[in-house]
Design an enzyme around this catalytic site. Sequence first.
Site, PDB file in Angstrom:
ATOM      1  N   LYS A 116       0.821  -1.224   0.000  1.00  0.00           N
ATOM      2  CA  LYS A 116       0.000   0.000   0.000  1.00  0.00           C
ATOM      3  C   LYS A 116       0.847   1.263   0.000  1.00  0.00           C
ATOM      4  O   LYS A 116       0.464   2.271  -0.578  1.00  0.00           O
ATOM      5  CB  LYS A 116      -0.987   0.001   1.162  1.00  0.00           C
ATOM      6  CG  LYS A 116      -2.044  -1.073   0.998  1.00  0.00           C
ATOM      7  CD  LYS A 116      -3.364  -0.715   1.628  1.00  0.00           C
ATOM      8  CE  LYS A 116      -4.385  -1.769   1.160  1.00  0.00           C
ATOM      9  NZ  LYS A 116      -5.707  -1.589   1.670  1.00  0.00           N
ATOM     10  N   LYS A 203      -4.952 -10.483  -6.270  1.00  0.00           N
ATOM     11  CA  LYS A 203      -6.263 -10.735  -5.656  1.00  0.00           C
ATOM     12  C   LYS A 203      -7.277  -9.658  -6.053  1.00  0.00           C
ATOM     13  O   LYS A 203      -6.913  -8.503  -6.279  1.00  0.00           O
ATOM     14  CB  LYS A 203      -6.134 -10.847  -4.138  1.00  0.00           C
ATOM     15  CG  LYS A 203      -6.111  -9.538  -3.403  1.00  0.00           C
ATOM     16  CD  LYS A 203      -6.181  -9.736  -1.897  1.00  0.00           C
ATOM     17  CE  LYS A 203      -6.261  -8.379  -1.210  1.00  0.00           C
ATOM     18  NZ  LYS A 203      -7.552  -7.979  -0.735  1.00  0.00           N
ATOM     19  N   LYS A 206     -10.875  -4.154  -3.371  1.00  0.00           N
ATOM     20  CA  LYS A 206     -11.731  -2.969  -3.404  1.00  0.00           C
ATOM     21  C   LYS A 206     -11.014  -1.792  -4.024  1.00  0.00           C
ATOM     22  O   LYS A 206     -11.611  -0.954  -4.665  1.00  0.00           O
ATOM     23  CB  LYS A 206     -12.086  -2.560  -1.967  1.00  0.00           C
ATOM     24  CG  LYS A 206     -13.158  -3.374  -1.352  1.00  0.00           C
ATOM     25  CD  LYS A 206     -13.714  -2.637  -0.143  1.00  0.00           C
ATOM     26  CE  LYS A 206     -13.586  -3.455   1.099  1.00  0.00           C
ATOM     27  NZ  LYS A 206     -12.501  -3.060   1.966  1.00  0.00           N
TER      28      LYS A 206
HETATM   29  P1  ATP Z   1      -8.611  -3.031  -0.080  1.00  0.00           P
HETATM   30  O1  ATP Z   1      -8.468  -3.258  -1.549  1.00  0.00           O
HETATM   31  O2  ATP Z   1      -9.203  -1.689   0.270  1.00  0.00           O
HETATM   32  O3  ATP Z   1      -7.373  -3.394   0.716  1.00  0.00           O
HETATM   33  P2  ATP Z   1      -9.923  -5.545   0.301  1.00  0.00           P
HETATM   34  O4  ATP Z   1     -10.703  -5.809  -0.928  1.00  0.00           O
HETATM   35  O5  ATP Z   1      -8.639  -6.288   0.490  1.00  0.00           O
HETATM   36  O6  ATP Z   1      -9.730  -4.004   0.438  1.00  0.00           O
HETATM   37  P3  ATP Z   1     -10.695  -5.692   3.111  1.00  0.00           P
HETATM   38  O7  ATP Z   1     -11.677  -4.806   3.747  1.00  0.00           O
HETATM   39  O8  ATP Z   1      -9.262  -5.351   3.375  1.00  0.00           O
HETATM   40  O9  ATP Z   1     -10.899  -5.814   1.526  1.00  0.00           O
HETATM   41  O10 ATP Z   1     -10.955  -7.192   3.542  1.00  0.00           O
HETATM   42  C1  ATP Z   1     -12.121  -7.698   4.134  1.00  0.00           C
HETATM   43  C2  ATP Z   1     -12.017  -9.210   4.176  1.00  0.00           C
HETATM   44  O11 ATP Z   1     -12.111  -9.754   2.858  1.00  0.00           O
HETATM   45  C3  ATP Z   1     -10.676  -9.721   4.745  1.00  0.00           C
HETATM   46  O12 ATP Z   1     -10.919 -10.858   5.541  1.00  0.00           O
HETATM   47  C4  ATP Z   1      -9.903 -10.095   3.510  1.00  0.00           C
HETATM   48  O13 ATP Z   1      -8.934 -11.087   3.782  1.00  0.00           O
HETATM   49  C5  ATP Z   1     -11.011 -10.619   2.602  1.00  0.00           C
HETATM   50  N1  ATP Z   1     -10.644 -10.504   1.191  1.00  0.00           N
HETATM   51  C6  ATP Z   1     -10.330  -9.371   0.538  1.00  0.00           C
HETATM   52  N2  ATP Z   1     -10.063  -9.617  -0.756  1.00  0.00           N
HETATM   53  C7  ATP Z   1     -10.215 -10.961  -0.926  1.00  0.00           C
HETATM   54  C8  ATP Z   1     -10.065 -11.845  -2.042  1.00  0.00           C
HETATM   55  N3  ATP Z   1      -9.738 -11.382  -3.231  1.00  0.00           N
HETATM   56  N4  ATP Z   1     -10.304 -13.162  -1.852  1.00  0.00           N
HETATM   57  C9  ATP Z   1     -10.661 -13.634  -0.634  1.00  0.00           C
HETATM   58  N5  ATP Z   1     -10.806 -12.858   0.459  1.00  0.00           N
HETATM   59  C10 ATP Z   1     -10.586 -11.539   0.326  1.00  0.00           C
END
Ligand code: ATP
Length: 336
Positions: A116, A203, A206
């Site tokens: 990040k 992955k 968001k």
């Molecule tokens: P950002 O992109 O803002 O970092 P994020 O999409 O990684 O956000 P988070 O709010 O950080 O989402 O994560 C919420 C939950 O979803 C966490 O338990 C994280 O491990 C899970 N998660 C996020 N992305 C994935 C993915 N691609 N596959 C499986 N689990 C995920």
Amino acid sequence: MESQPGPRVLSGIMPTGSLHLGNYLGAIVHWVDLQHRYPSFFCVVDLHAITTPQKPTELHEKTREVAGLLLAAGIDPSVATIFVQSHVPAHAELAWMLDCIASMGRLERMTQFKEKAGREREAASVGLFAYPVLQSADILLYSGRPPRPVLVPVGADQRQHLELARDLAARFNHRFGVVFGEPEPVISEAGARIMGLQNPTKKMSKSGKNPYDTIRLLDSPDDVRRKIARAVTGPGREVRFDETQPGLYNLLTIYQLLSGESRSDIESHFQGKGYADLKRELAELIIARLRPLQERYQEIRRDRAALEGVLAEGCQRARVEADVVLQAAKSAMGLG
Ligand code: ATP
Ligand code: LTN
């Protein structure tokens, strides 16, 4: 205060963007399942969101959107506690205490910080650096009195942060006497890492820049069809769980999780068919799962007062839990 015996569940999600299929399959479906088995706490982590710049009005709105989506996905406020992190001051307070026992070297090795902060390390906020310590506080505050294990259902990307939480708990308990229970990650085998549709080596996320990479829980049926149709599959024709083809493998994993069918049944079903068939059927499967969720979400958002009521009650319940552990930690440290 004696609390219910057995482990607790805590997890968190950031109100930074639109929730997607990765959040849903990697985390939220497990929350929905676990809430019926253990006392459970689910937290919209707005203090984590502000580790990168956020527009205040958008942050406020996104926090309600995420809470509404969690309810629509099946978190039941009569069973589980759903709350907003910044409404429970114990999180920030314990985070500071843990900041003082966490080492710089350890935090410097955290991959999420490195990703990040990127090349802008010098400009990155102190909050972004200390982010995993706040996450440890989120978890440890719900270990109860006497201390119990805390199950933490998350995607695979959070494994390293969970190790830090375990180590900080052990370090604190060793130095000051046992206050915290042990955090235990709950990471499913399939779904723990749903990949981007355009870039299946990264992955689904968001904060990703390419909208075609991500299926959002609020996407319209046409958006879902368009995004799945465009998804990268790679060369070849056979529809098989082939890990050397990450795009195809990812689509099949999503199909498996949504259909509940076994891998061999899915491969037989698609025998003699092609990628276009897989994509067509997968898109309809996603749409069918999202439709009732979206309808419930619209209903929930129509009644603003009811949603605020759920969050206010969650805040009350979370404060009671968290304050007991915070007081024990403060008095152990000599801060009482
Ligand atoms: P950002 O992109 O803002 O970092 P994020 O999409 O990684 O956000 P988070 O709010 O950080 O989402 O994560 C919420 C939950 O979803 C966490 O338990 C994280 O491990 C899970 N998660 C996020 N992305 C994935 C993915 N691609 N596959 C499986 N689990 C995920
Ligand atoms: N760091 C997590 C979100 C998060 C979390 C938590 C997860 C904040 N606090 C406590 C589990 C438990 C992320 O980036 N996905």
